[in-house]
Structures are given as structure tokens and as C-alpha cells.
Design an enzyme around this catalytic site. Structure first.
Site, PDB file in Angstrom:
ATOM      1  N   GLY A 155       0.822  -1.199   0.000  1.00 28.28           N
ATOM      2  CA  GLY A 155       0.000   0.000   0.000  1.00 28.28           C
ATOM      3  C   GLY A 155       0.860   1.254   0.000  1.00 28.28           C
ATOM      4  O   GLY A 155       2.069   1.209   0.237  1.00 28.28           O
ATOM      5  N   CYS A 156       0.233   2.387  -0.272  1.00 30.87           N
ATOM      6  CA  CYS A 156       0.977   3.647  -0.397  1.00 30.87           C
ATOM      7  C   CYS A 156       1.482   4.148   0.958  1.00 30.87           C
ATOM      8  O   CYS A 156       2.658   4.502   1.101  1.00 30.87           O
ATOM      9  CB  CYS A 156       0.117   4.696  -1.079  1.00 30.87           C
ATOM     10  SG  CYS A 156      -1.552   4.871  -0.407  1.00 30.87           S
TER      11      CYS A 156
END
Length: 343
Positions: free
Chosen positions: A146-147
Site C-alpha cells: 500500500g501507499c
């Protein structure tokens, strides 16, 4: 390289198309969208006109993707398990940009995402390339991080790896642009809700928390605890993650400097601003770079690490392309050497 993109009309799917248009070894053979099947991609995203003239297919025609070397899955969590299973059986490698293949323990995924995991024996590899490169090279399925997790793990990994901090003192305060919420309509991401506003959300319960703890725990060789708070800021792209941790007795500022150099000195996409550096989201916009700077607070005996990435590139599509390059023995930088957009 024959490539399929499942979910090509979301922001990460579009960003994959943008990056792969400049990849010397990439040929897009299939792109899908269930909401806009049959439409030409350049009518959905006019900025892609002249680069692609393909029409969007349906995921129901998954068997047609047997001609692909790799498939990127850019769908919401819960939708990549069955697709990944079928693609793997056809001999297609899979890079999932969602959460379905990020966790070693499917029970942790089920606890945090409230969805049954239907491909528990997938043998997926966590795709934070700089830290798991050897495993990614041999992988058939990669769970792209994920970011928020990418920005936070890269910031804290040197401190954890060399045991320079107390492992139960890590705090992550992170801000994300609105594109992280996706392209779908949602009241919280409407212009009038976001403009001139800054807010925290999912305090003590964000789904990226166990992902951060999993990676840092593997690096440390023991369980770690992270307090993670995300914030939404009124801009389209970017993540700024400010990470705090208590320094162990006897650890010097030079030790911390040396740890970052030891782990990242040879990494093209990690740019070390050094002690006293101030990463900024604008300096990574549109690029696959992660900028890192750190500070020593001798008064509180804490180290503060700041990281900046573009959430759609290093935090999603760019990292996925980086993983693809590693999986197929290509130049790891292929398709990813764009200079950040400025101003």
C-alpha cells in the site's frame, strides 16, 4: 512482455498505462473494466489518446489473458483472489495492487478486511522491492504494498534492521492526497469536503497498520508495535509520512546516518536527503522516487524520519512496474526514469 491490466479505469490502472507507455519492453494486450466494457480507453482517459486505442474487455473473459506474461490486478480488495488463482493456473504471473496478497497470514487479512481469503496457498511475495528483491525475482504472485505502508516502512526499515530504536515506540503520522481514495464517488473526497480542510481518519484502526507491522517485524526478527494515524490533505497526489521512534541507549547520530547509507546507498529510487533533510511531496510528484530525511531530537531522545512519495507511483503503479522488471530480469528502472513533475 505481453501485459494485461485488470481494472484499467481506476487511478492505479490508468497510472499503469501511463508508465507502461514509456516502457521499452511492454505490450498491452488486454485491459478490463466491468463498468465501461466495450469503451475505448482514450474516451475514458483522453490524456492517453495517441498512446492507446484499445477497447476495455470484461473480466468474465479471463481465459483470453492466457497469452499474457503478467497481469496487473488493480481492483478493490476481495476481488483479486479468484482472478489470481485462475491466472496462475494459466501460467500468467500476477502483480496485485490491492491487499489480497500482502499478508503472510490470511487470518490477519480476514481480521482487518472482513473478507474470506479464498486463495490461502497462493505463496505470494510481498513486493516492497528494495527490501524483498530476491524473493520478488522468484515470485509468481506479488502483493504490491500500500501507499502509506511503502512510505512508512522505507522510512523506518534502517532503524529497525540495525536495532537502533526501541521497537515499541514507533509512531507514524502520515498525510495523503485525495487520489488515494480512488476514483469512485464518495462524500469524503468531494471537492467541497476536501478543499481548505485537513482531517485525520481511521485512528488506531487503519488497515495499513498490520501491513507495516508485518514488514518491520520481519526485518527486526521479532514482533513490533506501530501507532499509525493517516490524514487526508487537499491535493491530488502525494504522501508525506513523519515517523518517530525512541533511540536506544548508546546509539549516536552517526550510527543512524550509517544505517540509512548501509541499506539504501545503492538504491536508485531511494533518494537520501540526509540528516536535517526535508522531503516534500512536490519533489516526487509523478515519479517512482522515495525521498528520505531524518532528524535527531536530543531533548526527547527521538529520531524523526520524513519520507515523501507519489502515492500513485512508488505507492502503487510505479512499484508494480518495478516489481515486474525484477520478476522478468529486466532493467529495474525500465519505464520508471521520469523526472518528477515540477512545479
Amino acid at each position: 512482455m505481453k501485459i494485461s491490466i485488470i481494472g484499467a479505469t481506476g487511478y492505479t490502472g490508468e497510472e499503469l498505462l501511463r508508465l507502461l507507455a514509456g516502457h521499452p519492453d511492454a505490450e498491452i494486450v488486454h485491459i478490463t473494466s466491468e463498468s465501461q466494457t466495450g469503451a475505448a480507453i482514450q474516451t475514458v482517459y483522453p490524456h492517453l489518446r495517441g498512446f492507446y486505442d484499445k477497447k476495455l474487455e470484461s473480466l468474465r473473459e479471463l481465459e483470453a489473458m492466457a497469452d499474457s506474461d503478467v497481469a496487473f490486478i488493480a481492483l478493490p480488495h476481495g476481488h483479486a483472489m479468484e482472478a489470481g488463482k485462475q491466472l496462475s493456473r494459466m501460467g500468467v504471473k500476477v502483480i496485485d495492487l490491492g491487499a489480497d496478497y500482502r499478508f503472510r497470514d490470511p487470518a490477519v487479512y480476514e481480521q482487518w478486511y472482513r473478507v474470506p481469503h479464498t486463495y490461502r496457498d497462493a505463496q505470494a511475495v510481498y513486493g516492497l522491492t528494495e527490501l524483498y528483491r530476491a524473493q520478488v525475482k522468484e515470485a509468481s504472485i506479488v502483493g504490491n504494498p500500500g501507499c502509506f505502508t511503502t512510505a512508512s516502512i522505507l522510512a523506518l526499515a534502517p532503524l529497525v534492521k540495525f536495532r537502533l530504536i526501541e521497537l515499541d515506540t514507533m509512531i507514524v503520522d502520515a498525510k495523503s492526497g485525495v487520489s488515494g481514495a480512488g476514483r469512485g464517488l464518495n462524500l469524503s473526497s468531494h471537492f467541497t469536503e476536501v478543499f481548505e480542510n485537513l482531517k485525520a481518519y481511521n485512528i488506531a484502526g487503519h488497515r495499513h497498520t498490520p501491513e507495516i507491522e508485518q514488514a518491520l517485524g520481519e526485518i527486526a526478527g521479532s514482533a513490533v508495535t506501530v501507532s499509525f494515524t493517516p490524514h487526508l490533505i487537499p491535493m491530488a497526489r502525494g504522501i508525506l509520512s513523519t515517523c518517530y521512534a525512541g533511540i536506544k541507549p548508546g546509539v549516536s547520530a552517526g550510527d543512524i546516518d550509517a544505517a540509512f547509507q548501509a541499506l539504501y546507498a545503492g538504491e536508485f529510487f531511494i533518494r537520501l536527503l540526509g540528516r536535517g533533510g526535508y522531503p516534500a511531496t512536490k519533489n516526487t510528484r509523478g515519479s517512482n522516487f522515495c525521498d528520505l530525511g531524518w532528524h535527531i531530537d536530543s531533548r526527547t531522545n527521538r529520531v524523526i524520519v520524513v519520507s515523501a512519495i507519489d502515492n500513485l507511483v512508488k505507492g502503487a503503479a510505479g512499484q508494480a512496474v518495478q516489481n515486474m522488471n525484477v520478476m522478468f530480469g529486466l532493467d529495474e528502472r525500465a519505464g520508471l526514469t521520469q523526472v518528477p513533475l515540477y512545479p
